[in-house]
Scaffold this active site. Structure first.
Site, PDB file in Angstrom:
ATOM      1  CG  ASN A 172      30.904  16.529 -28.409  1.00 64.14           C
ATOM      2  OD1 ASN A 172      30.687  16.809 -27.233  1.00 64.14           O
ATOM      3  ND2 ASN A 172      31.787  17.185 -29.136  1.00 64.14           N
ATOM      4  CB  CYS A 221      32.422  22.371 -33.553  1.00 64.60           C
ATOM      5  SG  CYS A 221      30.819  21.639 -33.937  1.00 64.60           S
ATOM      6  CD  GLN A 251      28.116  12.750 -31.475  1.00 63.73           C
ATOM      7  OE1 GLN A 251      28.186  11.606 -31.899  1.00 63.73           O
ATOM      8  NE2 GLN A 251      28.555  13.791 -32.168  1.00 63.73           N
ATOM      9  N   GLY A 301      21.364  20.725 -34.481  1.00 63.08           N
ATOM     10  CA  GLY A 301      21.538  20.488 -33.058  1.00 63.08           C
ATOM     11  C   GLY A 301      21.994  21.718 -32.292  1.00 63.08           C
ATOM     12  CB  THR A 302      24.508  24.346 -33.000  1.00 68.81           C
ATOM     13  OG1 THR A 302      25.627  23.457 -33.020  1.00 68.81           O
ATOM     14  CG2 THR A 302      24.944  25.663 -32.377  1.00 68.81           C
ATOM     15  CB  SER A 318      21.826  17.322 -35.131  1.00 66.76           C
ATOM     16  OG  SER A 318      22.219  17.950 -36.326  1.00 66.76           O
ATOM     17  CB  ALA A 319      18.618  15.310 -39.528  1.00 64.73           C
ATOM     18  CG  HIS A 320      24.644  16.309 -39.523  1.00 66.41           C
ATOM     19  ND1 HIS A 320      26.003  16.113 -39.423  1.00 66.41           N
ATOM     20  CD2 HIS A 320      24.332  17.244 -38.599  1.00 66.41           C
ATOM     21  CE1 HIS A 320      26.490  16.893 -38.481  1.00 66.41           C
ATOM     22  NE2 HIS A 320      25.500  17.587 -37.956  1.00 66.41           N
TER      23      HIS A 320
END
Length: 442
Positions: free
Chosen positions: A206, A382, A236, A124-125, A256-258
């Site tokens: 987030n 983060c 999110q 995602g970042t 983002s997959a995770h």
């Protein structure tokens, strides 16, 4: 290896000095709490200690999620047997290329984009960086403009690129949000002009989980800054919202997959309507020339499968998780004097419970919860461990003391009634034990 072990040992000693934890973390549980589940400490790289027994309640789904078994199974063939490089020309490469493009098609469908509009990224970042910096630089190179507008409580994956662009001479405006955690549309309108080239407003915050009015944002952008590309960080949002529909007004959408049961290290940027971008990573020209490097085929396959499962189960999971979250929030308010909630509960995703407890430091509380097998967070994962208050809560106008007393409890697809029961036992007990120490130190 000796140097690595020495560094690891130093890290352990620092953690012990900071939190008072013994080295193997066999910690005294809070009274009355039963420990049941076994968690095995990873071995290798100097970590060879024996397994230890703890009850683990995971309330940090906003940080990351456990992978769906189906996603892991889908990935395995492309890590073991079908390991070809999809950029090649032989049979093994063609097998990998076919899997990669089928995964791209699934991701595109989930994001409401065409397959040719999906850029696979390392997370995602990276997707946020490519969207914000890539669109801004492309627009300035074309002579379109130099204005970038975002909100003050975006993820650092957006705010840091905006800081970089400001150092490159772009005009960057950071729009305020209200106390409920919703973007100030009046301030947004005032920040837009004809030379604005990128507007980035996240779909779901987030930390506090508030859903932003993206339709209204898009309407303002089209009226006030018609040349601007609208980007939304939807990292999110995927488990809780139909991104293909809710983020339809956006030109650029990051995921983002995770965050939805897929693997770490893979994400995607949907680039709708041929939005011009400059690449961040240059090389062999993969991903339409926007993200060079050998494709993570297994990761893309796992992400696509996790997206399929998430979309299939989303409605049922939202209906199941929302009452759990509400019971958790109501139970904490009833059991803990001085408990308060951050973010508008009527405009939140189902899995977010962001609460604070007066006269308790969040970081100290999280250590106490961790000792008793409960995983939670203060602010974004983060910036976990930071001594400054969350920039999200600061942007919302939350007082410093209240911000430093706040934690994020986030639920997900594997959360159960038993998890909430344990949280309602452990958290009030921990707060009660910590408050006398805080009072006595004053």
């Amino acid at each position: 290896m000796r140097a690595h072990r020495a560094c690891a040992a130093d890290d352990d000693r620092r953690r012990q000095r900071r939190h008072g934890n013994d080295g193997d973390r066999r910690l005294t549980p809070l009274p009355g709490v039963r420990h049941a589940n076994t968690v095995t400490r990873p071995t290798g790289f100097g970590r060879t200690r024996a397994p230890y027994t703890r009850a683990v309640v995971y309330l940090d789904y906003a940080a990351t999620t456990p992978m769906y078994p189906e996603a892991m199974a889908a990935m395995l063939p492309f890590q073991k047997d079908a390991f070809g490089n999809p950029s090649g020309a032989h049979a093994a490469a063609r097998t990998a290329k076919t899997a990669l493009e089928e995964a791209r098609e699934r991701v595109a469908e989930a994001l409401g984009a065409a397959p040719a509009e999906v850029v696979l990224t390392g997370g995602g970042t990276e997707a946020d960086n490519l969207a914000v910096k890539g669109a801004a630089r492309a627009a300035r190179a074309a002579g379109v403009g130099d204005g970038v507008v975002t909100t003050a409580f975006e993820h650092k994956g957006v705010l840091a690129p905006c800081d970089r662009l400001e150092r490159e001479g772009f005009r960057v405006a950071r729009v305020p949000v209200d106390g409920a955690g919703i973007v100030d549309l009046g301030a947004l309108e005032a920040a837009l002009d004809e030379r604005t080239v990128v507007v980035s407003v996240m779909l779901v915050n987030n930390e506090v989980g508030t859903i932003q009015p993206l339709d209204a944002v898009a309407e303002l952008v089209r009226a006030r800054a018609p040349r601007a590309a609208l980007h939304t960080d939807a990292v999110q949002a995927v488990p809780w919202l139909d991104v293909a529909t809710v983020a339809a007004p956006a030109d650029l959408v990051s995921v983002s997959a995770h965050k939805f049961g897929g693997p770490k290290g893979v994400g995607a940027l949907a680039r709708r309507r041929d939005t011009p971008l400059q690449p961040l990573i240059e090389g062999g020209g993969q991903e339409w020339g926007l993200r060079s490097g050998t494709a993570n085929v297994a990761g893309a396959v796992g992400m696509a499968e996790a997206l399929r499962i998430t979309a299939q189960r989303r409605d049922a999971e939202v209906a199941r998780i929302a009452p759990l979250r509400d019971r958790l929030a109501a139970g904490l308010a009833a059991r803990v004097p001085g408990c308060f909630v951050n973010g508008d509960p009527n405009h939140k995703i189902a899995g977010n419970c962001h609460v604070g407890f007066t006269d308790v430091e969040a970081e100290t509380l999280l250590v106490a919860l961790d000792r008793d097998g409960m995983c939670a967070a203060a602010g974004s994962s983060c910036t976990s461990g930071a001594t400054e208050p969350s920039h999200v809560l600061a942007a919302m106008g939350v007082a410093r003391d209240a911000a430093l007393a706040s934690i994020r409890l986030s639920l997900g697809y594997a959360s159960t009634d038993a998890d909430v029961d344990m949280a309602l036992d452990v958290i009030p007990r921990a707060v009660g034990q910590l408050r006398p120490a805080v009072t006595a130190s004053r």
